[in-house]
Design a protein around this motif. Structure first.
Motif, PDB file in Angstrom:
ATOM      1  N   VAL A 132     -42.094  12.517  79.554  1.00  0.00           N
ATOM      2  CA  VAL A 132     -41.353  11.403  80.148  1.00  0.00           C
ATOM      3  C   VAL A 132     -40.258  11.972  81.055  1.00  0.00           C
ATOM      4  CG1 VAL A 132     -39.885   9.393  79.744  1.00  0.00           C
ATOM      5  CG2 VAL A 132     -41.795   9.869  78.199  1.00  0.00           C
ATOM      6  N   ASN A 133     -40.304  11.571  82.315  1.00  0.00           N
ATOM      7  CA  ASN A 133     -39.276  11.948  83.277  1.00  0.00           C
ATOM      8  C   ASN A 133     -38.252  10.825  83.382  1.00  0.00           C
ATOM      9  OD1 ASN A 133     -40.705  14.327  83.910  1.00  0.00           O
ATOM     10  ND2 ASN A 133     -41.935  13.252  85.439  1.00  0.00           N
ATOM     11  N   VAL A 134     -36.994  11.149  83.171  1.00  0.00           N
ATOM     12  CA  VAL A 134     -35.952  10.130  83.273  1.00  0.00           C
ATOM     13  C   VAL A 134     -35.529  10.030  84.732  1.00  0.00           C
ATOM     14  CG1 VAL A 134     -33.669   9.384  82.516  1.00  0.00           C
ATOM     15  CG2 VAL A 134     -35.204  10.549  80.905  1.00  0.00           C
ATOM     16  N   SER A 135     -35.934   8.944  85.360  1.00  0.00           N
ATOM     17  CA  SER A 135     -35.673   8.720  86.773  1.00  0.00           C
ATOM     18  C   SER A 135     -34.551   7.695  86.918  1.00  0.00           C
ATOM     19  CB  SER A 135     -36.958   8.270  87.475  1.00  0.00           C
ATOM     20  OG  SER A 135     -36.764   8.172  88.868  1.00  0.00           O
ATOM     21  N   SER A 136     -34.673   6.795  87.854  1.00  0.00           N
ATOM     22  CA  SER A 136     -33.626   5.813  88.117  1.00  0.00           C
ATOM     23  C   SER A 136     -34.198   4.711  89.000  1.00  0.00           C
ATOM     24  CB  SER A 136     -32.450   6.475  88.842  1.00  0.00           C
ATOM     25  OG  SER A 136     -31.534   5.508  89.328  1.00  0.00           O
ATOM     26  N   MET A 137     -33.554   3.554  88.996  1.00  0.00           N
ATOM     27  CA  MET A 137     -33.987   2.505  89.915  1.00  0.00           C
ATOM     28  C   MET A 137     -33.745   2.930  91.361  1.00  0.00           C
ATOM     29  SD  MET A 137     -31.184  -0.575  89.785  1.00  0.00           S
ATOM     30  CE  MET A 137     -29.549  -0.411  90.519  1.00  0.00           C
ATOM     31  N   VAL A 138     -32.857   3.920  91.575  1.00  0.00           N
ATOM     32  CA  VAL A 138     -32.602   4.363  92.949  1.00  0.00           C
ATOM     33  C   VAL A 138     -33.744   5.218  93.492  1.00  0.00           C
ATOM     34  CG1 VAL A 138     -30.097   4.235  92.638  1.00  0.00           C
ATOM     35  CG2 VAL A 138     -31.259   6.430  92.330  1.00  0.00           C
ATOM     36  N   ALA A 139     -34.816   5.372  92.705  1.00  0.00           N
ATOM     37  CA  ALA A 139     -36.057   5.901  93.275  1.00  0.00           C
ATOM     38  C   ALA A 139     -36.666   4.873  94.222  1.00  0.00           C
ATOM     39  CB  ALA A 139     -37.050   6.236  92.162  1.00  0.00           C
ATOM     40  N   HIS A 140     -36.223   3.606  94.104  1.00  0.00           N
ATOM     41  CA  HIS A 140     -36.800   2.506  94.878  1.00  0.00           C
ATOM     42  C   HIS A 140     -35.787   1.778  95.757  1.00  0.00           C
ATOM     43  CE1 HIS A 140     -40.407   2.975  92.409  1.00  0.00           C
ATOM     44  NE2 HIS A 140     -39.608   3.003  91.357  1.00  0.00           N
ATOM     45  N   VAL A 141     -34.502   1.905  95.441  1.00  0.00           N
ATOM     46  CA  VAL A 141     -33.463   1.260  96.242  1.00  0.00           C
ATOM     47  C   VAL A 141     -32.343   2.276  96.486  1.00  0.00           C
ATOM     48  CG1 VAL A 141     -33.918  -1.071  95.411  1.00  0.00           C
ATOM     49  CG2 VAL A 141     -32.310   0.379  94.167  1.00  0.00           C
ATOM     50  N   THR A 142     -31.556   2.052  97.520  1.00  0.00           N
ATOM     51  CA  THR A 142     -30.490   2.992  97.836  1.00  0.00           C
ATOM     52  C   THR A 142     -29.205   2.638  97.098  1.00  0.00           C
ATOM     53  OG1 THR A 142     -29.890   1.688  99.777  1.00  0.00           O
ATOM     54  CG2 THR A 142     -31.428   3.503 100.099  1.00  0.00           C
ATOM     55  N   TYR A 143     -28.305   3.598  97.070  1.00  0.00           N
ATOM     56  CA  TYR A 143     -27.011   3.436  96.404  1.00  0.00           C
ATOM     57  C   TYR A 143     -25.990   4.183  97.251  1.00  0.00           C
ATOM     58  CZ  TYR A 143     -23.971   2.764  92.315  1.00  0.00           C
ATOM     59  OH  TYR A 143     -22.977   2.354  91.461  1.00  0.00           O
ATOM     60  N   PRO A 144     -24.815   3.615  97.491  1.00  0.00           N
ATOM     61  CA  PRO A 144     -23.844   4.237  98.402  1.00  0.00           C
ATOM     62  C   PRO A 144     -23.468   5.662  98.001  1.00  0.00           C
ATOM     63  CG  PRO A 144     -23.188   1.997  97.869  1.00  0.00           C
ATOM     64  CD  PRO A 144     -24.337   2.325  96.973  1.00  0.00           C
ATOM     65  N   PHE A 145     -23.489   6.554  98.977  1.00  0.00           N
ATOM     66  CA  PHE A 145     -23.021   7.936  98.830  1.00  0.00           C
ATOM     67  C   PHE A 145     -23.874   8.790  97.899  1.00  0.00           C
ATOM     68  CE2 PHE A 145     -18.913   5.474  99.449  1.00  0.00           C
ATOM     69  CZ  PHE A 145     -18.970   5.572 100.834  1.00  0.00           C
ATOM     70  N   LEU A 146     -25.079   8.323  97.584  1.00  0.00           N
ATOM     71  CA  LEU A 146     -25.950   9.094  96.691  1.00  0.00           C
ATOM     72  C   LEU A 146     -27.294   9.391  97.362  1.00  0.00           C
ATOM     73  CD1 LEU A 146     -25.389   7.505  93.153  1.00  0.00           C
ATOM     74  CD2 LEU A 146     -24.637   9.744  93.948  1.00  0.00           C
ATOM     75  N   SER A 147     -27.253   9.761  98.628  1.00  0.00           N
ATOM     76  CA  SER A 147     -28.502  10.010  99.340  1.00  0.00           C
ATOM     77  C   SER A 147     -29.290  11.153  98.719  1.00  0.00           C
ATOM     78  CB  SER A 147     -28.231  10.304 100.822  1.00  0.00           C
ATOM     79  OG  SER A 147     -27.374  11.428 100.978  1.00  0.00           O
ATOM     80  N   THR A 148     -28.613  12.207  98.262  1.00  0.00           N
ATOM     81  CA  THR A 148     -29.348  13.321  97.649  1.00  0.00           C
ATOM     82  C   THR A 148     -29.913  12.915  96.289  1.00  0.00           C
ATOM     83  OG1 THR A 148     -27.219  14.190  96.841  1.00  0.00           O
ATOM     84  CG2 THR A 148     -28.135  15.196  98.837  1.00  0.00           C
ATOM     85  N   TYR A 149     -29.127  12.231  95.493  1.00  0.00           N
ATOM     86  CA  TYR A 149     -29.596  11.793  94.177  1.00  0.00           C
ATOM     87  C   TYR A 149     -30.771  10.832  94.325  1.00  0.00           C
ATOM     88  CZ  TYR A 149     -29.369   9.856  89.414  1.00  0.00           C
ATOM     89  OH  TYR A 149     -29.681   9.451  88.135  1.00  0.00           O
ATOM     90  N   CYS A 150     -30.644   9.853  95.228  1.00  0.00           N
ATOM     91  CA  CYS A 150     -31.736   8.908  95.466  1.00  0.00           C
ATOM     92  C   CYS A 150     -32.999   9.652  95.908  1.00  0.00           C
ATOM     93  CB  CYS A 150     -31.341   7.897  96.539  1.00  0.00           C
ATOM     94  SG  CYS A 150     -30.010   6.768  96.087  1.00  0.00           S
ATOM     95  N   SER A 151     -32.820  10.661  96.742  1.00  0.00           N
ATOM     96  CA  SER A 151     -33.971  11.425  97.240  1.00  0.00           C
ATOM     97  C   SER A 151     -34.670  12.174  96.118  1.00  0.00           C
ATOM     98  CB  SER A 151     -33.526  12.401  98.327  1.00  0.00           C
ATOM     99  OG  SER A 151     -33.003  11.716  99.442  1.00  0.00           O
TER     100      SER A 151
END
Length: 244
Positions: A132-151
């Motif tokens: 199980v890989n713990v990902s995030s909803m920001v795999a699908h939507v953006t979040y301010p100032f987290l371009s690297t994390y979202c990527s």
């Protein structure tokens, strides 16, 4: 959720705090032998007091050579939770090489490396397994100032599918959980502006963020035989955010 993992050995990265720590505690309580991996020794010491008998490995997963040295001989593992991650906020135009490299080394490259180590062992032993890989909803939507994390989390979505495709013939399932903001130490940092956090919460149909327990329950479900026909998928633990 009452699940029995007796007789199985689980490895959890990012085990010192938050989701990883509670995952270790739940697996331990459910009968699994657990290997807890963290870069913070003090967290592992306190966790071992809460969960007597767990194995502890202190290593910075952003260091490929150190990870290979510490986990290369970890032994048989049946269940893997890739939870370790860093969230390093920077505006897109100010992202540095150091922030970019650190984000991808910990959030994505370490998933490759640890999963390779564990999956090779499963295949050599001829046993089924669940990752199980713990990902995030920001795999699908953006979040301010987290371009690297979202990527990194967006890339994890495709990595999860690729792993499921290639490891499936060996009876190894691979899935992800994708939570919204979870009020761990990391979650509080990325939502530390009270007004922004209030507005963000209001955008969730359930008008709340996720609890750690919500994420852990989804992880345990995917690790267990209750999800025996589920692979290459992601469970959204987002309080309905992506539906809005």
């Amino acid at each position: 959720m009452n699940l029995n993992f007796a007789g199985l050995r689980a490895l959890v990265t990012g085990a010192g705090k938050g989701i990883g720590r509670d995952t270790v505690k739940s697996l331990h309580a459910s009968g699994a032998k657990v290997v807890a991996v963290s870069r913070t020794s003090a967290d592992l010491v306190s966790l071992a007091k809460e969960c007597p008998g767990i194995e502890s490995v202190c290593v910075d997963l952003g260091d490929w050579e150190a990870t290979e040295q510490k986990l290369g001989g970890v032994g048989p593992v049946d269940l893997l939770v890739n939870n370790a991650a860093v969230a390093l906020p920077q505006p897109f135009l100010e992202v540095t090489k150091e922030i970019f490299d650190r984000s991808f080394q910990v959030n994505l490259r370490a998933v490759f490396q640890v999963s390779q180590i564990v999956a090779r062992g499963m295949i050599e032993r001829g046993v089924p397994g669940s990752i199980v890989n713990v990902s995030s909803m920001v795999a699908h939507v953006t979040y301010p100032f987290l371009s690297t994390y979202c990527s990194t989390k967006g890339a994890m979505t495709m990595l999860t599918k690729a792993m499921a495709f290639e490891l499936g013939p060996h009876k190894i399932r691979v899935n992800s959980v994708n939570p919204t903001v979870v009020l761990t130490a990391m979650g509080r940092r990325v939502s530390e502006d009270p007004e922004f956090a209030r507005k963000l919460k209001e955008r969730h149909p359930l008008k709340k963020f996720a609890e750690v327990e919500d994420v852990v329950n989804s992880i345990l479900f995917l690790l267990s035989d209750c999800s025996a026909s589920t692979s290459g998928s992601g469970i959204m633990v987002d309080a309905g955010y992506l539906a809005s």
